[in-house]
Design a protein around this motif. Sequence first.
Motif, PDB file in Angstrom:
ATOM      1  N   THR A   1      17.338  18.578  27.096  1.00 55.78           N
ATOM      2  CA  THR A   1      16.967  17.165  27.175  1.00 55.78           C
ATOM      3  C   THR A   1      17.686  16.358  26.107  1.00 55.78           C
ATOM      4  OG1 THR A   1      14.804  17.721  28.076  1.00 55.78           O
ATOM      5  CG2 THR A   1      15.046  15.535  27.109  1.00 55.78           C
ATOM      6  N   GLU A   2      17.823  16.933  24.908  1.00 52.71           N
ATOM      7  CA  GLU A   2      18.542  16.237  23.840  1.00 52.71           C
ATOM      8  C   GLU A   2      20.012  16.046  24.209  1.00 52.71           C
ATOM      9  OE1 GLU A   2      16.472  17.271  19.623  1.00 52.71           O
ATOM     10  OE2 GLU A   2      17.194  18.996  20.756  1.00 52.71           O
ATOM     11  N   VAL A   3      20.588  17.033  24.879  1.00 49.89           N
ATOM     12  CA  VAL A   3      21.973  16.883  25.332  1.00 49.89           C
ATOM     13  C   VAL A   3      22.065  15.772  26.368  1.00 49.89           C
ATOM     14  CG1 VAL A   3      23.902  18.014  26.500  1.00 49.89           C
ATOM     15  CG2 VAL A   3      22.543  19.278  24.826  1.00 49.89           C
ATOM     16  N   LYS A   4      21.110  15.730  27.280  1.00 51.83           N
ATOM     17  CA  LYS A   4      21.081  14.692  28.314  1.00 51.83           C
ATOM     18  C   LYS A   4      20.997  13.298  27.686  1.00 51.83           C
ATOM     19  CE  LYS A   4      18.366  13.163  32.330  1.00 51.83           C
ATOM     20  NZ  LYS A   4      17.151  13.429  33.143  1.00 51.83           N
ATOM     21  N   ASN A   5      20.248  13.203  26.584  1.00 52.51           N
ATOM     22  CA  ASN A   5      20.052  11.907  25.923  1.00 52.51           C
ATOM     23  C   ASN A   5      21.151  11.568  24.918  1.00 52.51           C
ATOM     24  OD1 ASN A   5      17.687  11.513  27.358  1.00 52.51           O
ATOM     25  ND2 ASN A   5      16.385  12.382  25.759  1.00 52.51           N
ATOM     26  N   ALA A   6      22.143  12.447  24.793  1.00 54.17           N
ATOM     27  CA  ALA A   6      23.254  12.183  23.876  1.00 54.17           C
ATOM     28  C   ALA A   6      24.261  11.266  24.567  1.00 54.17           C
ATOM     29  CB  ALA A   6      23.903  13.488  23.451  1.00 54.17           C
ATOM     30  N   THR A   7      23.981   9.971  24.564  1.00 55.91           N
ATOM     31  CA  THR A   7      24.763   9.001  25.329  1.00 55.91           C
ATOM     32  C   THR A   7      25.761   8.225  24.476  1.00 55.91           C
ATOM     33  OG1 THR A   7      22.972   7.398  25.040  1.00 55.91           O
ATOM     34  CG2 THR A   7      22.946   8.741  27.047  1.00 55.91           C
ATOM     35  N   LYS A   8      25.784   8.516  23.154  1.00 56.91           N
ATOM     36  CA  LYS A   8      26.748   7.852  22.276  1.00 56.91           C
ATOM     37  C   LYS A   8      27.893   8.802  21.982  1.00 56.91           C
ATOM     38  CE  LYS A   8      23.070   5.053  20.218  1.00 56.91           C
ATOM     39  NZ  LYS A   8      22.495   4.495  18.969  1.00 56.91           N
ATOM     40  N   GLN A   9      28.785   8.372  21.099  1.00 53.97           N
ATOM     41  CA  GLN A   9      29.900   9.236  20.721  1.00 53.97           C
ATOM     42  C   GLN A   9      30.131   9.198  19.220  1.00 53.97           C
ATOM     43  OE1 GLN A   9      33.708   9.036  22.586  1.00 53.97           O
ATOM     44  NE2 GLN A   9      33.033  10.302  24.296  1.00 53.97           N
ATOM     45  N   ILE A  10      30.471  10.367  18.666  1.00 53.83           N
ATOM     46  CA  ILE A  10      30.883  10.485  17.269  1.00 53.83           C
ATOM     47  C   ILE A  10      32.069  11.426  17.212  1.00 53.83           C
ATOM     48  CG2 ILE A  10      30.279  11.583  15.061  1.00 53.83           C
ATOM     49  CD1 ILE A  10      27.623  10.276  15.136  1.00 53.83           C
ATOM     50  N   ALA A  11      33.164  10.968  16.673  1.00 53.82           N
ATOM     51  CA  ALA A  11      34.373  11.784  16.520  1.00 53.82           C
ATOM     52  C   ALA A  11      34.767  12.471  17.828  1.00 53.82           C
ATOM     53  CB  ALA A  11      34.184  12.817  15.411  1.00 53.82           C
ATOM     54  N   GLY A  12      34.602  11.758  18.948  1.00 53.59           N
ATOM     55  CA  GLY A  12      34.987  12.283  20.251  1.00 53.59           C
ATOM     56  C   GLY A  12      33.970  13.202  20.887  1.00 53.59           C
ATOM     57  N   LEU A  13      32.806  13.385  20.265  1.00 49.22           N
ATOM     58  CA  LEU A  13      31.766  14.254  20.812  1.00 49.22           C
ATOM     59  C   LEU A  13      30.570  13.439  21.285  1.00 49.22           C
ATOM     60  CD1 LEU A  13      31.656  17.066  18.079  1.00 49.22           C
ATOM     61  CD2 LEU A  13      33.004  17.013  20.192  1.00 49.22           C
ATOM     62  N   LYS A  14      29.846  13.965  22.278  1.00 49.26           N
ATOM     63  CA  LYS A  14      28.599  13.343  22.677  1.00 49.26           C
ATOM     64  C   LYS A  14      27.654  13.316  21.483  1.00 49.26           C
ATOM     65  CE  LYS A  14      28.626  14.868  27.533  1.00 49.26           C
ATOM     66  NZ  LYS A  14      27.893  15.688  28.547  1.00 49.26           N
ATOM     67  N   SER A  15      26.959  12.196  21.309  1.00 50.27           N
ATOM     68  CA  SER A  15      26.093  12.057  20.150  1.00 50.27           C
ATOM     69  C   SER A  15      24.749  11.464  20.549  1.00 50.27           C
ATOM     70  CB  SER A  15      26.756  11.174  19.092  1.00 50.27           C
ATOM     71  OG  SER A  15      25.884  10.945  17.995  1.00 50.27           O
ATOM     72  N   GLY A  16      23.698  11.901  19.876  1.00 48.09           N
ATOM     73  CA  GLY A  16      22.368  11.359  20.088  1.00 48.09           C
ATOM     74  C   GLY A  16      21.698  11.052  18.765  1.00 48.09           C
TER      75      GLY A  16
ATOM     76  N   PRO B   1      24.143   5.479   7.642  1.00 47.52           N
ATOM     77  CA  PRO B   1      24.854   6.445   6.802  1.00 47.52           C
ATOM     78  C   PRO B   1      24.934   7.825   7.443  1.00 47.52           C
ATOM     79  CG  PRO B   1      22.686   5.921   5.889  1.00 47.52           C
ATOM     80  CD  PRO B   1      22.952   4.939   6.981  1.00 47.52           C
ATOM     81  N   GLY B   2      23.943   8.170   8.266  1.00 45.56           N
ATOM     82  CA  GLY B   2      23.981   9.449   8.968  1.00 45.56           C
ATOM     83  C   GLY B   2      25.166   9.534   9.902  1.00 45.56           C
ATOM     84  N   ARG B   3      25.421   8.464  10.654  1.00 41.87           N
ATOM     85  CA  ARG B   3      26.562   8.440  11.575  1.00 41.87           C
ATOM     86  C   ARG B   3      27.878   8.600  10.810  1.00 41.87           C
ATOM     87  NH1 ARG B   3      24.479   3.298  12.974  1.00 41.87           N
ATOM     88  NH2 ARG B   3      22.650   3.540  14.328  1.00 41.87           N
ATOM     89  N   LYS B   4      27.966   7.903   9.700  1.00 45.78           N
ATOM     90  CA  LYS B   4      29.224   7.903   8.940  1.00 45.78           C
ATOM     91  C   LYS B   4      29.514   9.281   8.361  1.00 45.78           C
ATOM     92  CE  LYS B   4      31.763   4.792   5.945  1.00 45.78           C
ATOM     93  NZ  LYS B   4      31.715   3.484   5.221  1.00 45.78           N
ATOM     94  N   VAL B   5      28.492   9.904   7.786  1.00 44.97           N
ATOM     95  CA  VAL B   5      28.694  11.227   7.194  1.00 44.97           C
ATOM     96  C   VAL B   5      28.944  12.270   8.273  1.00 44.97           C
ATOM     97  CG1 VAL B   5      27.609  13.065   5.846  1.00 44.97           C
ATOM     98  CG2 VAL B   5      27.388  10.681   5.113  1.00 44.97           C
ATOM     99  N   LEU B   6      28.222  12.191   9.390  1.00 43.02           N
ATOM    100  CA  LEU B   6      28.415  13.172  10.459  1.00 43.02           C
ATOM    101  C   LEU B   6      29.811  13.063  11.054  1.00 43.02           C
ATOM    102  CD1 LEU B   6      27.284  15.444  12.136  1.00 43.02           C
ATOM    103  CD2 LEU B   6      26.308  13.756  13.708  1.00 43.02           C
ATOM    104  N   GLU B   7      30.296  11.845  11.240  1.00 38.62           N
ATOM    105  CA  GLU B   7      31.655  11.682  11.769  1.00 38.62           C
ATOM    106  C   GLU B   7      32.672  12.332  10.849  1.00 38.62           C
ATOM    107  OE1 GLU B   7      34.763   8.331  13.481  1.00 38.62           O
ATOM    108  OE2 GLU B   7      32.898   7.667  12.542  1.00 38.62           O
ATOM    109  N   GLY B   8      32.533  12.103   9.550  1.00 36.90           N
ATOM    110  CA  GLY B   8      33.450  12.723   8.598  1.00 36.90           C
ATOM    111  C   GLY B   8      33.330  14.233   8.585  1.00 36.90           C
ATOM    112  N   ALA B   9      32.091  14.740   8.700  1.00 38.22           N
ATOM    113  CA  ALA B   9      31.879  16.185   8.689  1.00 38.22           C
ATOM    114  C   ALA B   9      32.493  16.838   9.916  1.00 38.22           C
ATOM    115  CB  ALA B   9      30.380  16.477   8.621  1.00 38.22           C
ATOM    116  N   VAL B  10      32.354  16.210  11.079  1.00 44.25           N
ATOM    117  CA  VAL B  10      32.934  16.773  12.303  1.00 44.25           C
ATOM    118  C   VAL B  10      34.456  16.804  12.208  1.00 44.25           C
ATOM    119  CG1 VAL B  10      33.275  16.389  14.771  1.00 44.25           C
ATOM    120  CG2 VAL B  10      30.987  16.182  13.786  1.00 44.25           C
TER     121      VAL B  10
END
Length: 336
Positions: A124-139, A178-187
Motif C-alpha cells: 500500500t505504501e508503494v501504491k501511495n508513493a506518487t511523488k519522486q525523489i532522485a528519479g525514484l517513486k517517493s511517498g 529537510p527530509g526530502r532534501k537529505v533523502l535526495e542527497g542520500a539516494v
Amino acid sequence: MLRFRATAVVAAAALLMAGCATGPGLAKTNSPRRTVQAGADASSTDPSVKPSAQPNKPVDPAFAAERLRLINPCALMEKDLLQTVGTPSKYSSSSYTRCSNYMKNKAGKTLNITLDIGYSLTSTEVKNATKQIAGLKSGEQKLSNTSCFVTAVTQENPPQAARIQVSTGNDGGEACEPGRKVLEGAVRKLKGNPQKYSPPKGSPVEVDPCTIVEKAALAPVLGASPRSLPYGLHQCSWSGQSSQLQLEFKTTRIPKDGKFDSKSVEVDLGGGVKGYQAFKDGSFPTCELVVVRTKDSSDAGEIAEFIAAGSKEKEFDRCQAAQTFAKAVLPSLPAA
C-alpha cells in the motif's frame, strides 16, 4: 571520510567500519519491533495491490540487497549534505542499516534525522508513493507538523526503500522539507561509491537470512510449505501451521554474563558453540536464542538471533525448536 567513536550500541556497528567512530547512544525512534507473528504480512497489507515488478529485482542495480548490506548508512548523509539543512552533530547507529544525527536546523532548533536503507514497505505504501525523489517513486507520511517519514522506493517486490525519519520538536518548523532534501542527497550518494563496511572475521552482515536456511530446517515446526517473509536486509521469518521461525542478524553490546535477557539461560549447541535462550510466555509463546558471532575488546559485537514461536494452541517445545533451527543454520554462517 566519516569517523565514528565506538560507544555502547554504536560500537557494534563500528566493528564493521573502516576508520570508524560515532557518537552517543540513539534516542528512541518510531520504528516498530521487527518480529512478525505467524500469518502477518509486512509486505502486503492490501490484497488488491499486486506488485508488477520482477520479484527480488531492485529498480536499479545500485539498490541490490547484496550491495546494500555492505554500505554504511552514515556515509550516505555526510557532513556536507547535512549542512544544507542545518548544523550536524555526532552520528549514531543502532543497526547495520540505520544511521541518525541529532542536530540543529539553520535557526539553531531541534532537527533529528534518521536514515534507513533496505527498509521494508507495505504494498500500500508503494501504491501511495506518487511523488519522486532522485528519479525514484517517493511517498510521505506526516504524523504532525514536527514529524515526517519520507521514502524513496528502491525495490517493488518485495517492497523496499531508503527512508528518512525527521522530527523537529515544537520549535523546529516543518519536518518533511529537510527530509526530502537529505533523502535526495542520500539516494544520489547511494548510486555512487559510498563507504562500505569492512566486516571482521565471522561477521554475518553479508548473509541473506532468507536464502541461507534450507527447507529441511523449517519442516519439523512449520511443515513442508512454509511461507517466507523478509524484513529489511538482515531478517527473515517463516510461518506455517500456527507457528513461526525467524532468523535475524544484529549489532549489539555483548553482555559479559551472556544475559541478553533477564530470563536468559546458557545452552550448548555443540562444537564449542554456546547460545543464550529466553522463553517468553503470552498469547504467542516465544523462545529467543542468541548466538554471538563477533565481539571486540569493548564488548561490541554481532549476533544471530533464532526465534521459535506459535499460538497458544500449538503445542511444541519452542526452545528445543530454536536450538534445532540454530544447529541447522550455524554451519552455513561465516566462520569466526
